[in-house]
Design a protein around this motif. Structure first.
Motif, mmCIF file in Angstrom:
data_model
loop_
_atom_site.group_PDB
_atom_site.id
_atom_site.type_symbol
_atom_site.label_atom_id
_atom_site.label_comp_id
_atom_site.label_asym_id
_atom_site.label_seq_id
_atom_site.Cartn_x
_atom_site.Cartn_y
_atom_site.Cartn_z
ATOM 1 N N MET A 147 0.940 -1.234 0.010
ATOM 2 C CA MET A 147 -0.088 -0.189 0.146
ATOM 3 C C MET A 147 0.870 1.585 0.056
ATOM 4 S SD MET A 147 -2.916 -0.937 2.916
ATOM 5 C CE MET A 147 -2.587 0.386 3.945
ATOM 6 N N ASN A 148 2.159 0.910 0.037
ATOM 7 C CA ASN A 148 2.939 2.373 0.329
ATOM 8 C C ASN A 148 2.670 3.207 1.450
ATOM 9 O OD1 ASN A 148 4.870 1.820 -1.854
ATOM 10 N ND2 ASN A 148 3.325 2.463 -3.056
ATOM 11 N N ALA A 149 2.247 2.421 2.562
ATOM 12 C CA ALA A 149 2.015 3.095 3.831
ATOM 13 C C ALA A 149 3.008 3.845 4.254
ATOM 14 C CB ALA A 149 1.771 1.998 4.891
ATOM 15 N N PRO A 150 2.687 5.025 5.193
ATOM 16 C CA PRO A 150 3.676 5.804 5.903
ATOM 17 C C PRO A 150 4.936 5.076 6.371
ATOM 18 C CG PRO A 150 1.657 6.572 6.183
ATOM 19 C CD PRO A 150 1.546 5.233 5.553
ATOM 20 N N ASP A 151 6.078 5.355 6.505
ATOM 21 C CA ASP A 151 7.285 4.738 6.981
ATOM 22 C C ASP A 151 7.080 4.388 8.465
ATOM 23 O OD1 ASP A 151 8.719 5.051 4.626
ATOM 24 O OD2 ASP A 151 9.953 6.635 5.444
ATOM 25 N N ASP A 152 6.364 5.276 9.432
ATOM 26 C CA ASP A 152 6.177 4.683 10.687
ATOM 27 C C ASP A 152 5.287 3.616 10.692
ATOM 28 O OD1 ASP A 152 3.990 6.541 9.725
ATOM 29 O OD2 ASP A 152 3.157 7.016 11.894
ATOM 30 N N GLN A 153 4.340 3.335 9.990
ATOM 31 C CA GLN A 153 3.480 2.251 10.010
ATOM 32 C C GLN A 153 4.293 0.993 9.570
ATOM 33 O OE1 GLN A 153 -0.208 2.920 7.581
ATOM 34 N NE2 GLN A 153 -0.938 4.505 9.029
ATOM 35 N N ILE A 154 4.998 1.212 8.472
ATOM 36 C CA ILE A 154 5.985 -0.011 8.366
ATOM 37 C C ILE A 154 6.930 -0.205 9.254
ATOM 38 C CG2 ILE A 154 7.702 -0.795 6.465
ATOM 39 C CD1 ILE A 154 5.883 0.840 4.511
ATOM 40 N N GLU A 155 7.556 0.657 9.909
ATOM 41 C CA GLU A 155 8.449 0.448 11.010
ATOM 42 C C GLU A 155 7.743 -0.202 12.146
ATOM 43 O OE1 GLU A 155 10.234 4.413 11.566
ATOM 44 O OE2 GLU A 155 11.192 4.411 9.743
ATOM 45 N N ALA A 156 6.372 0.428 12.335
ATOM 46 C CA ALA A 156 5.772 -0.281 13.645
ATOM 47 C C ALA A 156 5.441 -1.764 13.133
ATOM 48 C CB ALA A 156 4.408 0.378 13.865
ATOM 49 N N ALA A 157 5.018 -2.098 12.003
ATOM 50 C CA ALA A 157 5.040 -3.577 11.542
ATOM 51 C C ALA A 157 6.159 -4.507 11.756
ATOM 52 C CB ALA A 157 4.332 -3.601 10.322
#
Length: 178
Positions: A147-157
């Motif tokens: 989804m090309n989510a924001p970096d903070d969401q990818i980092e949290a995952a």
């Protein structure tokens, strides 16, 4: 404004400033719109006021069912399930989140699927089902990357995957030792 200042690496719970959360609760007051109800539920949940959070989450689900869209209802149900998780009702939370994942997958609502996966993974993590949590967090990471989510969401995952990986060897060792 985000009230989340990070995630605890052991519990995976949101790190918040309680004073900011209480201030926002006061601002919202007794508003009855669905967005206000959902925000109040989340704020009460992270502040540990779980009885009130549960009551308002049930109200939010009813409001979403009567006046919202199907997406609104799914979001309200996911939030309700997170309150159940915080209260230790892991089986009920897991069941509700699984149903939400199935429905959002069927509709191809990827962002809602990711939201529900994140919380089912946390529920399974809290319940000690590290393999189930790992599967959910891995799928969450994949969806967020797609989804090309924001970096903070990818980092949290990614942090959630790492946290469950740290737990898995301990749980395997405990089974062997027992």
């Amino acid at each position: 404004m985000s009230y989340i200042h990070g995630y605890d690496p052991e519990t995976l719970r949101e790190v918040v400033d309680p004073a900011e959360c209480r201030y926002r609760l006061a601002e919202i007051g007794p508003q009855r719109s669905l967005p206000a109800l959902l925000e109040r539920v989340w704020l009460l949940k992270v502040l540990g006021e779980l009885d009130e959070a549960l009551t308002i989450s049930e109200q939010a689900v009813r409001v979403a069912r009567m006046a919202g869209t199907r997406k609104d209802l799914l979001r309200a149900r996911v939030l309700h399930a997170t309150v159940q998780q915080y209260r230790g009702a892991f089986a009920a939370a897991d069941q509700e989140l699984s149903t939400c994942i199935e429905e959002s997958d069927g509709q191809e609502w990827t962002s809602i699927t990711a939201f529900a996966l994140q919380h089912r993974g946390k529920t399974r993590y809290d319940a000690g089902d590290y393999e189930g949590a790992r599967r959910d967090f891995k799928r969450l990471l994949s969806l967020r990357q797609e989804m090309n989510a924001p970096d903070d969401q990818i980092e949290a995952a990614m942090a959630a995957v790492e946290a469950v990986e740290r737990r898995r060897p301990r749980s395997s060792a405990a089974v062997v030792a027992g």
